[in-house]
Design a protein around this motif. Structure first.
Motif, PDB file in Angstrom:
ATOM      1  N   GLY A 178       0.840  -1.190   0.000  1.00 24.38           N
ATOM      2  CA  GLY A 178       0.000   0.000   0.000  1.00 24.38           C
ATOM      3  C   GLY A 178       0.871   1.234   0.000  1.00 24.38           C
ATOM      4  N   ARG A 179       0.237   2.402  -0.040  1.00 21.73           N
ATOM      5  CA  ARG A 179       0.970   3.660  -0.059  1.00 21.73           C
ATOM      6  C   ARG A 179       0.937   4.383   1.284  1.00 21.73           C
ATOM      7  N   ARG A 180      -0.176   4.209   2.007  1.00 23.82           N
ATOM      8  CA  ARG A 180      -0.351   4.926   3.270  1.00 23.82           C
ATOM      9  C   ARG A 180      -1.070   3.983   4.237  1.00 23.82           C
ATOM     10  N   ALA A 181      -0.487   3.783   5.409  1.00 20.26           N
ATOM     11  CA  ALA A 181      -0.998   2.759   6.317  1.00 20.26           C
ATOM     12  C   ALA A 181      -1.293   3.323   7.698  1.00 20.26           C
ATOM     13  N   VAL A 182      -2.203   2.634   8.391  1.00 17.96           N
ATOM     14  CA  VAL A 182      -2.486   2.869   9.806  1.00 17.96           C
ATOM     15  C   VAL A 182      -2.183   1.573  10.543  1.00 17.96           C
ATOM     16  N   VAL A 183      -1.449   1.676  11.645  1.00 14.41           N
ATOM     17  CA  VAL A 183      -1.116   0.514  12.462  1.00 14.41           C
ATOM     18  C   VAL A 183      -1.974   0.559  13.719  1.00 14.41           C
ATOM     19  N   VAL A 184      -2.607  -0.570  14.045  1.00 15.63           N
ATOM     20  CA  VAL A 184      -3.467  -0.656  15.217  1.00 15.63           C
ATOM     21  C   VAL A 184      -2.790  -1.551  16.249  1.00 15.63           C
ATOM     22  N   GLY A 185      -2.541  -1.037  17.441  1.00 12.27           N
ATOM     23  CA  GLY A 185      -1.926  -1.852  18.483  1.00 12.27           C
ATOM     24  C   GLY A 185      -1.077  -1.023  19.416  1.00 12.27           C
ATOM     25  N   GLY A 186      -0.909  -1.524  20.643  1.00  9.66           N
ATOM     26  CA  GLY A 186      -0.169  -0.785  21.640  1.00  9.66           C
ATOM     27  C   GLY A 186       0.918  -1.583  22.321  1.00  9.66           C
ATOM     28  N   ASP A 187       1.565  -2.519  21.594  1.00  6.08           N
ATOM     29  CA  ASP A 187       2.675  -3.260  22.193  1.00  6.08           C
ATOM     30  C   ASP A 187       3.861  -3.219  21.239  1.00  6.08           C
ATOM     31  N   GLY A 220      -4.956   6.103  23.488  1.00  6.04           N
ATOM     32  CA  GLY A 220      -6.306   5.992  24.024  1.00  6.04           C
ATOM     33  C   GLY A 220      -7.386   5.938  22.976  1.00  6.04           C
ATOM     34  N   ALA A 221      -7.018   5.708  21.732  1.00  7.88           N
ATOM     35  CA  ALA A 221      -7.983   5.690  20.632  1.00  7.88           C
ATOM     36  C   ALA A 221      -8.224   4.262  20.149  1.00  7.88           C
ATOM     37  N   VAL A 222      -9.356   4.065  19.470  1.00  9.45           N
ATOM     38  CA  VAL A 222      -9.696   2.762  18.903  1.00  9.45           C
ATOM     39  C   VAL A 222     -10.238   2.958  17.490  1.00  9.45           C
ATOM     40  N   VAL A 268      -0.249   5.452  14.433  1.00  8.13           N
ATOM     41  CA  VAL A 268      -0.428   4.238  15.218  1.00  8.13           C
ATOM     42  C   VAL A 268      -1.587   4.493  16.177  1.00  8.13           C
ATOM     43  N   VAL A 269      -2.644   3.699  16.053  1.00  8.90           N
ATOM     44  CA  VAL A 269      -3.810   3.834  16.924  1.00  8.90           C
ATOM     45  C   VAL A 269      -3.622   2.863  18.082  1.00  8.90           C
ATOM     46  N   ALA A 270      -3.366   3.405  19.266  1.00  7.63           N
ATOM     47  CA  ALA A 270      -2.995   2.568  20.407  1.00  7.63           C
ATOM     48  C   ALA A 270      -3.915   2.870  21.582  1.00  7.63           C
ATOM     49  N   GLU A 271      -4.771   1.909  21.896  1.00  8.53           N
ATOM     50  CA  GLU A 271      -5.642   2.083  23.052  1.00  8.53           C
ATOM     51  C   GLU A 271      -4.830   2.147  24.332  1.00  8.53           C
ATOM     52  N   ARG A 272      -3.757   1.307  24.395  1.00  4.99           N
ATOM     53  CA  ARG A 272      -2.859   1.316  25.542  1.00  4.99           C
ATOM     54  C   ARG A 272      -1.429   1.310  25.020  1.00  4.99           C
TER      55      ARG A 272
END
Length: 401
Positions: free
Chosen positions: A157-166, A205-207, A186-190
């Motif tokens: 892809g050209r533009r990415a979002v990473v989900v995770g907090g570790d 703190g986002a989801v 990076v969307v990191a709930e924790r």
């Protein structure tokens, strides 16, 4: 075709290969390892970073080098490693049905070691709504894509979002950037320090609440900790962490699962409720470092040899459960020998007081000097369980701040 082996190991990751190498070197007989992937070595094959120990000359090993060494050691010890072979179900005690490139097989064994590891929870299991657009990956899928097609953005892809907090999220950011992909956030709930230091914008703190797009992902809807919502435009999203044991064979056999960990319930010797069936590595609780999984693989060799020598299968031990802000504890059963415990918190705990108790009576209570975090386990030495009464009730492990 029906065959018989002395020990059948299911899974050729760090734990399975270490178990096979130790057992074969002990002269166990025919030790056979089944791996459904085309290449043995497990998750480390896709981790092109140091942190996997060192070679004989003291040089740091990356994941692929560590995996190759583990395969070599198993083969040199005399184990048979078969790739592209899947164990599809049980045909009876210590007997597995197998699908191989050569056809269907039924394999009987004197002992079975389950070392099927863990996998990241996919988007569907995280209950993130939306259609099924292209561009939705886990970290493992991202690494396999880059390894197979090369670090080129046209394959990712050209533009990415990473989900995770570790720390796995940091690895995903590095892999994306190496492939020429812009990391929007990076969307990191924790979030953890490793994510903050990854160099990409972090939405703490986002989801992610929804995936947008049909043929190809066009963005993700995000809700912040303050309740505000927005959209991040991207054509790729990578879900990281949130590891779950790969326990299909365990469930198919009806073996009890450990609360919280969701892996098979085992004792200190990695014995399950089925006589002759053992379980090791990240199958027990999700992700731990490869070196930890391999150490468990080596440790299971002793109990397996005892089983093959005719030693009776121990009676069910005293169950151990984690309560309060602790996510899980392993092993889930305690026997006559004191055992160390591996504990993982559900949230960040600063200098917590840990209590191991039985029937409401504390066996040990101690304040830890450090901080417990959800992406790292802590090991409690055997002294924590030395006073367990085998005729008593369940043992609990609790944490208080």
């Amino acid at each position: 075709m029906t065959r018989t082996v002395d020990v059948l190991v299911v899974g050729a990751g760090p734990a399975g290969l270490a178990a096979a190498a130790r057992l074969a070197a002990a002269g166990t007989g025919r030790v056979e390892v089944l791996e459904r992937e085309a290449t043995a070595g497990g998750v480390p094959r896709h981790c092109s970073r140091p942190g996997f120990g060192a070679d004989a000359r003291g040089r740091a090993l990356d994941g692929p080098a560590y995996a190759r060494r583990a395969v070599r050691e198993a083969l040199r010890a005399g184990a048979t490693v078969r790739t592209g072979v899947s164990a599809t179900g049980w045909a009876g005690p210590l007997t597995l049905d197998v699908t191989a490139p050569t056809g269907l097989e039924r394999i009987r064994a004197g002992a079975v070691v389950l070392a099927t590891g863990a996998r990241e929870r996919p988007r569907s299991a995280r209950l993130v709504p939306g259609t099924r657009p292209a561009g939705v990956l886990t970290t493992g899928e991202l690494q396999r894509t880059v390894r197979r097609f090369g670090p080129r953005p046209e394959h990712v892809g050209r533009r990415a979002v990473v989900v995770g907090g570790d720390p796995v999220a940091r690895g995903a950011v590095r892999t994306l950037r190496a492939a020429g992909v812009e990391v929007a956030a990076v969307v990191a709930e924790r979030p953890c320090p490793a994510v903050t230091s990854a160099g990409a914008p972090v939405l703490a703190g986002a989801v992610v609440t929804e995936l947008l797009g049909r043929g190809r992902l066009t963005g993700v809807a995000v809700r912040g900790g303050d309740g505000r919502t927005g959209v991040l435009r991207c054509d790729t999203v990578v879900f990281t962490g949130d590891w779950i044991p790969d326990h299909e064979l365990v469930r198919a056999r009806g073996l009890p699962l450990a609360p919280g960990a969701r892996g098979p319930l085992t004792d200190r010797g990695f014995r399950t409720a089925e006589p002759g069936v053992f379980a090791v590595g990240n199958l027990l609780r999700g992700v731990e470092p490869a070196l930890v999984a391999a150490a468990e693989g080596r440790a299971v060799a002793g109990p397996v040899l005892e089983r093959l020598a005719g030693r009776p299968w121990p009676a069910t031990g005293v169950p151990v459960t984690a309560v309060g802000p602790l996510r899980w504890v392993t092993p889930g059963l305690l026997g006559p020998e004191a055992a160390s415990l591996l504990v993982r918190p559900d949230r960040r705990l600063a200098r917590p007081v840990l209590t191991v108790a039985q029937d409401g009576v504390p066996l040990r209570r101690e304040r830890l000097s450090g901080t417990l975090v959800p992406w790292r386990s802590v090991r409690l030495g055997a002294r924590w369980t030395s006073g367990v009464d085998l005729a008593g009730g369940p043992v609990t492990v609790e944490a208080e701040e």
